[in-house]
Design a protein around this motif. Structure first.
Motif, PDB file in Angstrom:
ATOM      1  N   ALA A   7      40.178  39.869  52.768  1.00  0.00           N
ATOM      2  CA  ALA A   7      41.619  39.850  52.494  1.00  0.00           C
ATOM      3  C   ALA A   7      42.063  38.500  51.964  1.00  0.00           C
ATOM      4  CB  ALA A   7      42.381  40.189  53.776  1.00  0.00           C
ATOM      5  N   ALA A   8      41.326  37.436  52.301  1.00  0.00           N
ATOM      6  CA  ALA A   8      41.695  36.095  51.823  1.00  0.00           C
ATOM      7  C   ALA A   8      41.565  35.960  50.320  1.00  0.00           C
ATOM      8  CB  ALA A   8      40.823  35.046  52.520  1.00  0.00           C
ATOM      9  N   SER A   9      40.880  36.913  49.674  1.00  0.00           N
ATOM     10  CA  SER A   9      40.706  36.841  48.226  1.00  0.00           C
ATOM     11  C   SER A   9      41.958  37.268  47.466  1.00  0.00           C
ATOM     12  CB  SER A   9      39.531  37.731  47.789  1.00  0.00           C
ATOM     13  OG  SER A   9      38.341  37.312  48.408  1.00  0.00           O
ATOM     14  N   MET A  10      42.842  37.958  48.125  1.00  0.00           N
ATOM     15  CA  MET A  10      44.028  38.462  47.425  1.00  0.00           C
ATOM     16  C   MET A  10      44.897  37.297  46.972  1.00  0.00           C
ATOM     17  SD  MET A  10      45.050  41.779  49.746  1.00  0.00           S
ATOM     18  CE  MET A  10      46.220  42.333  48.517  1.00  0.00           C
ATOM     19  N   GLY A  11      45.245  37.320  45.715  1.00  0.00           N
ATOM     20  CA  GLY A  11      46.117  36.299  45.151  1.00  0.00           C
ATOM     21  C   GLY A  11      45.417  35.045  44.694  1.00  0.00           C
ATOM     22  N   LEU A  12      44.103  34.949  44.900  1.00  0.00           N
ATOM     23  CA  LEU A  12      43.391  33.755  44.440  1.00  0.00           C
ATOM     24  C   LEU A  12      43.272  33.777  42.919  1.00  0.00           C
ATOM     25  CD1 LEU A  12      40.388  33.347  46.928  1.00  0.00           C
ATOM     26  CD2 LEU A  12      42.538  32.086  46.883  1.00  0.00           C
ATOM     27  N   PRO A  13      43.479  32.644  42.258  1.00  0.00           N
ATOM     28  CA  PRO A  13      43.259  32.600  40.807  1.00  0.00           C
ATOM     29  C   PRO A  13      41.788  32.812  40.489  1.00  0.00           C
ATOM     30  CG  PRO A  13      43.683  30.395  41.678  1.00  0.00           C
ATOM     31  CD  PRO A  13      43.944  31.352  42.799  1.00  0.00           C
ATOM     32  N   LEU A  14      41.518  33.567  39.440  1.00  0.00           N
ATOM     33  CA  LEU A  14      40.140  33.899  39.063  1.00  0.00           C
ATOM     34  C   LEU A  14      39.668  33.003  37.932  1.00  0.00           C
ATOM     35  CD1 LEU A  14      40.344  37.809  39.046  1.00  0.00           C
ATOM     36  CD2 LEU A  14      39.476  36.324  40.868  1.00  0.00           C
ATOM     37  N   PRO A  15      38.420  32.588  37.944  1.00  0.00           N
ATOM     38  CA  PRO A  15      37.887  31.813  36.811  1.00  0.00           C
ATOM     39  C   PRO A  15      37.838  32.673  35.556  1.00  0.00           C
ATOM     40  CG  PRO A  15      36.143  32.327  38.393  1.00  0.00           C
ATOM     41  CD  PRO A  15      37.425  32.744  39.025  1.00  0.00           C
ATOM     42  N   LYS A  16      38.591  32.271  34.539  1.00  0.00           N
ATOM     43  CA  LYS A  16      38.690  33.031  33.285  1.00  0.00           C
ATOM     44  C   LYS A  16      39.065  34.483  33.537  1.00  0.00           C
ATOM     45  CE  LYS A  16      37.419  29.452  30.863  1.00  0.00           C
ATOM     46  NZ  LYS A  16      38.390  28.680  30.073  1.00  0.00           N
ATOM     47  N   ASP A  17      39.881  34.714  34.594  1.00  0.00           N
ATOM     48  CA  ASP A  17      40.424  36.028  34.915  1.00  0.00           C
ATOM     49  C   ASP A  17      39.321  37.064  35.156  1.00  0.00           C
ATOM     50  OD1 ASP A  17      42.620  37.734  35.415  1.00  0.00           O
ATOM     51  OD2 ASP A  17      42.401  38.636  33.423  1.00  0.00           O
ATOM     52  N   VAL A  67      39.082  24.111  41.903  1.00  0.00           N
ATOM     53  CA  VAL A  67      37.647  24.359  41.798  1.00  0.00           C
ATOM     54  C   VAL A  67      37.455  25.837  41.486  1.00  0.00           C
ATOM     55  CG1 VAL A  67      37.236  24.938  44.240  1.00  0.00           C
ATOM     56  CG2 VAL A  67      35.409  23.875  42.905  1.00  0.00           C
ATOM     57  N   ARG A  68      36.353  26.160  40.803  1.00  0.00           N
ATOM     58  CA  ARG A  68      36.038  27.540  40.442  1.00  0.00           C
ATOM     59  C   ARG A  68      34.776  27.974  41.184  1.00  0.00           C
ATOM     60  NH1 ARG A  68      40.639  27.381  39.041  1.00  0.00           N
ATOM     61  NH2 ARG A  68      41.425  27.463  36.908  1.00  0.00           N
ATOM     62  N   LEU A  69      34.760  29.229  41.629  1.00  0.00           N
ATOM     63  CA  LEU A  69      33.613  29.771  42.358  1.00  0.00           C
ATOM     64  C   LEU A  69      33.006  30.901  41.556  1.00  0.00           C
ATOM     65  CD1 LEU A  69      32.343  29.321  45.268  1.00  0.00           C
ATOM     66  CD2 LEU A  69      33.534  31.431  45.905  1.00  0.00           C
ATOM     67  N   VAL A  70      31.669  30.863  41.409  1.00  0.00           N
ATOM     68  CA  VAL A  70      30.951  31.902  40.663  1.00  0.00           C
ATOM     69  C   VAL A  70      29.865  32.484  41.569  1.00  0.00           C
ATOM     70  CG1 VAL A  70      29.478  32.362  38.670  1.00  0.00           C
ATOM     71  CG2 VAL A  70      31.362  30.727  38.477  1.00  0.00           C
ATOM     72  N   ASN A  71      29.929  33.803  41.802  1.00  0.00           N
ATOM     73  CA  ASN A  71      31.002  34.705  41.417  1.00  0.00           C
ATOM     74  C   ASN A  71      32.188  34.518  42.354  1.00  0.00           C
ATOM     75  OD1 ASN A  71      29.867  35.969  39.136  1.00  0.00           O
ATOM     76  ND2 ASN A  71      28.576  37.213  40.456  1.00  0.00           N
ATOM     77  N   ALA A  72      33.350  35.063  41.956  1.00  0.00           N
ATOM     78  CA  ALA A  72      34.591  34.785  42.670  1.00  0.00           C
ATOM     79  C   ALA A  72      34.541  35.318  44.097  1.00  0.00           C
ATOM     80  CB  ALA A  72      35.772  35.382  41.915  1.00  0.00           C
ATOM     81  N   LEU A  73      35.283  34.678  44.975  1.00  0.00           N
ATOM     82  CA  LEU A  73      35.374  35.095  46.368  1.00  0.00           C
ATOM     83  C   LEU A  73      35.891  36.536  46.427  1.00  0.00           C
ATOM     84  CD1 LEU A  73      35.177  34.172  49.347  1.00  0.00           C
ATOM     85  CD2 LEU A  73      37.595  33.560  49.193  1.00  0.00           C
ATOM     86  N   GLY A  74      35.223  37.369  47.207  1.00  0.00           N
ATOM     87  CA  GLY A  74      35.579  38.779  47.322  1.00  0.00           C
ATOM     88  C   GLY A  74      34.690  39.698  46.519  1.00  0.00           C
TER      89      GLY A  74
END
Length: 844
Positions: free
Chosen positions: A147-157, A326-333
């Motif tokens: 649930a913490a992933s909701m609303g997080l900005p995504l790297p390059k969407d 900071v950007r995370l790959v792959n995105a959280l969630g």
């Protein structure tokens, strides 16, 4: 047509132990042969080439393959004892036909695109759940839903930037999806290293067949990672690979990927959050991190948000993700899409988002959280492969007996899925699967790497017995080659210099210190054995035996009590191989532990030297009440190997290990330990230099011999051993290998190369060491000897502070020991210093 393919080809797959070895080809009928028994397209040449060889030649090739992979340092799995399981690659590659690969490429891209939209929907409006297209519980009830992933900005969407999908053949011989590895694309390094190994062992095969290259696979990956950063104007974007650590089964892959991409391999403790940014702790200060290539599970990524007490992740990193620093790959969630319970829903998800049917079918999968499916599977449990809904380390069937499996599943049925054991041929025991990888290059555009990680395993022994294969894709046409110029252009991009973390530098530093300490102890034992057996009579031995124990390196204050002594042969035998504080084997074990923690930074050749010594200690067991003669023989043999292999390690490492900040700290640690040992050795005999009974010439000569400096003394002074020249040689001579002055000067030179400009802690450390060097240079040892002799003659045992041989030597020994704290505070333990290039606003 081959008369008996399984019989003729059996030697090629010698790596698989019975019952697998004799049935490799027969069990993979759809993969190697068609329905009539003829080789499938692409296999004719490799099969003919291998079958033309004699059995002994095939065995030699197989052994060559094993040796090649071992030299490359390729391992998999948790350490067994202290050694990880070696990686195994078959001599026969898997070969995709052009038609198959076209379908695979289209199907993989389609599936990733659909599940990318699925993630955006689930962590957004959840329209697919509102419409009732798929059930709610397997999604929102998944342990991987965050649930913490909701609303997080995504790297390059986008959530998914580097993904993997596992394929196998169903009962009809069609390639179908077996598992998702979309969030953690594990296996890329093994795919590349299988190709390197097979090309090295069987280069003729590649000359006879047009195979797409995997040589540049990782170059576009690292460029894609850096391209995700909100690139600052004051520095190049910085990327790191976050690994759970050396205990992770895939640590070998993590180290290979980081090394080939030229980015730091880090663990959670190497990163910290400060002022809403993530920083990497390096020996040059804190460096801002822009992109994290993550191999830690979502649930362990941030102990402030998810699993409390986890040390694998970085506390506060989710806050930085939310701030967009900071950007995370792959995105959280994104780990949600690897939940195996979603496999059966994949066709529905593809149709819902893309409005088209799936290009690749899915292996029948039953989620056991559904009561009807649970009872159906448990009624015929032997007909299914039951696995957890998440298998992070490639594939993992349930271990244990049928009763154990049923008990575990009934306890938490929603955590398991089942797939039927669909034999692709009559009485076939083997199954083959392929993990295919894709990289997101731009919006809705993915590139599938022309290869795969192929595994072969027993259907009944998936966890216990499997090998890998190289995977061949037909070479691209000129038109397709031109469309992928990004691969070649990526090589021309400048890669920033490699950063060395404080943790890695500290491990190198202690490895150097412990190896030097073990070498000195072993050299001391070897020298004493030689002196006792060859050079001294009984009277001479009685004169200086008490000196020997004083020359042992001092123990750390935390080491506890030690029974160290080298007076008798049994003592020396014990000092070598009993694992107690201060012994050679314990000291070497500490060096080896540090080496294992940074094995990604050491070359396989250098590490192999240390492994030889470790095996020697493993094979040599301590025996009580051993006869003196036998104890001496073992002591001479073991100490001889130690003083041979440790210098060999340093020599090989200087030729094969990257000469960066990490290795410099290993050399600095070695030199500092040598200086500490030398200064303490001179202090141990300082009283006998000025007070009765005075040391004799033969005792002083033996002292030089025990330190390995007797030849150097004779070359420099060309005179009998006397106290003042000995002290000058061991403290002030600029060329003597054991001179404290030379060792500390070498430390300064090495540390200065690793210091950033205007780095406060480093400047303090360097100034402190240089001040001690200057002090040593100014000492007049003849004058100090005169003062000491006058004090003894006058009956004044104390004299004035810091005057005379004994107090000056004791002060120098203490000051040399304190250099460790300067190095630790200045380079290894600093956390408040931010490198100037990170935040230019600090400049005013």
């Amino acid at each position: 047509m081959l008369a008996d393919p399984a019989k003729d080809f059996a030697p090629v797959s010698r790596s698989l132990t019975p019952p697998i070895a004799s049935r490799t080809v027969k069990g993979l009928r759809f993969d190697v042969f068609d329905a009539e028994g003829n080789p499938r397209p692409g296999y004719e040449g490799p099969l003919r080439y291998l079958q033309s060889m004699r059995k002994q030649d095939l065995r030699a090739l197989d052994e060559h393959m094993e040796a090649t992979l071992r030299e490359m340092g390729v391992t998999y799995g948790l350490p067994q004892g202290e050694q990880a399981r070696p990686w195994v690659c078959d001599l026969l590659p898997h070969i995709f036909t052009p038609e198959e690969w076209e379908q695979v490429t289209a199907g993989v891209i389609q599936r990733i695109q659909a599940f990318e939209l699925f993630l955006k929907d689930i962590y957004g409006k959840r329209q697919i759940l509102r419409d009732g297209a798929i059930p709610v519980h397997p999604v929102l009830g998944s342990p991987h839903y965050e649930a913490a992933s909701m609303g997080l900005p995504l790297p390059k969407d986008a959530y998914l930037h580097l993904s993997g999908i596992c394929l196998t053949r169903n009962a009809n011989g069609q390639l179908a999806v077996k598992e998702h590895h979309m969030s953690r694309a594990s296996g890329i390094s093994y795919m590349v290293q299988n190709r390197r190994a097979l090309a090295s062992v069987l280069p003729d095969l590649f000359e006879q067949n047009a195979v797409s290259s995997l040589a540049d696979t990782l170059s576009p990956v690292v460029e894609a990672l850096r391209g995700l950063a909100e690139q600052p104007t004051w520095d190049e974007p910085s990327a790191v690979l976050l690994s759970p650590g050396t205990d992770n089964p895939l640590y070998s892959e993590h180290s290979f990927l980081a090394r080939r991409m030229g980015i730091p391999l880090v663990q959670g403790g190497d990163l910290l959050v400060l002022d809403d940014h993530v920083f990497l702790k390096t020996v040059r200060g804190l460096k801002r991190v822009d992109v994290i290539y993550n191999h830690v599970s979502d649930a362990r990524l941030d102990s402030l948000v998810f699993k409390k007490g986890s040390t694998e992740g970085v506390p506060g990193v989710v806050h930085c993700l939310r701030r967009g620093t900071v950007r995370l790959v792959n995105a959280l969630g994104s780990q949600l899409v690897d939940d195996a319970s979603l496999l059966s829903m994949a066709p529905t998800i593809i149709r819902y988002y893309l409005h088209e049917g799936p290009i690749l079918p899915t292996i029948r999968t039953y989620w056991l959280g559904d009561l009807d499916q649970l009872e159906m599977v448990l009624d015929h449990v032997d007909a299914y492969r039951i696995r957890p809904i998440s298998a992070p380390n490639f594939s993992a069937s349930m271990p244990g007996s049928t009763e154990d499996i049923v008990r575990a599943v009934r306890k938490r049925p929603g955590n398991y899925v089942a797939q039927p054991l669909e034999a692709s041929a009559e009485d076939a025991d083997l199954e083959q699967d392929h993990i295919v990888f894709a990289l997101r290059r731009a919006e809705d555009r993915y590139e599938v790497f022309p290869g795969a990680l192929t595994r072969v395993f027993s259907r009944r022994m998936e966890n216990k017995e499997w090998i890998s294969k190289d995977s061949w894709v037909p070479a691209l046409s000129q038109k397709a080659e031109a469309a992928q110029t990004w691969t070649r252009n990526a090589l021309e991009t400048h890669h920033p210099s490699r950063e060395v973390t404080s943790r890695v530098a500290e491990s190198f530093y202690w490895m150097g210190r412990y190896l030097e300490r073990a070498y000195h102890q072993a050299y001391l034992i070897q020298a004493i054995e030689t002196l006792e057996s060859e050079e001294l009579n009984a009277a001479e031995r009685k004169l200086y035996r008490p000196m020997w124990n004083r020359l042992l390196p001092p123990l750390e204050t935390t080491a506890g009590e030690s029974r160290r002594s080298i007076t008798t042969r049994q003592d020396r035998y014990r000092l070598l191989i009993v694992p107690e504080p201060g012994t050679v084997v314990r000291t070497f074990s500490r060096a080896m532990s540090n080496a294992e923690s940074i094995r990604e930074s050491l070359s396989p050749e250098a590490l192999a030297t240390l492994n030889r010594l470790r095996e020697l200690f493993r094979r040599t067991r301590f025996r009580e009440n051993l006869p003196e003669e036998e104890s001496g023989q073992i002591a001479r043999r073991i100490s001889g190997m130690v003083i041979e292999l440790i210098p060999q390690f340093f020599a090989i490492a200087q030729r094969t290990v990257l000469g960066d900040d990490g290795w410099r700290f290993c050399e600095a640690g070695e030199l500092l330990e040598r200086a500490i040992i030398t200064s303490n050795a001179v202090v141990s005999i300082s009283r006998s230099l000025v007070r009765p009974p005075l040391a004799t010439e033969i005792q002083l000569s033996a002292f030089l011999r025990l330190l390995g400096t007797r030849d150097a003394y004779r070359r420099v002074y060309q005179m009998r051993a006397e106290p003042v020249p000995i002290i000058e040689l061991l403290f002030q001579h600029p060329e003597s290998p054991r001179s404290v002055l030379r060792c500390l000067s070498g430390c300064v030179d090495l540390l200065r190369k690793s210091a950033a400009p205007d780095q406060p802690g480093a400047s303090t450390a360097l100034n402190g060491i240089e001040s001690l060097i200057h002090h040593i240079n100014r000492i007049d040892w003849s004058e100090q000897m005169r003062i000491s002799l006058e004090q003894v003659a006058s009956g004044d045992p104390k004299g004035r502070p810091l005057e005379g041989i004994e107090p000056v030597l004791a002060h120098l020994a203490g000051s040399t020991l304190k250099i460790h704290h300067l190095i630790s505070d200045g380079f290894l333990s600093h956390q408040a210093f931010i490198a100037e290039s990170v935040q230019p606003m600090l400049l005013g």
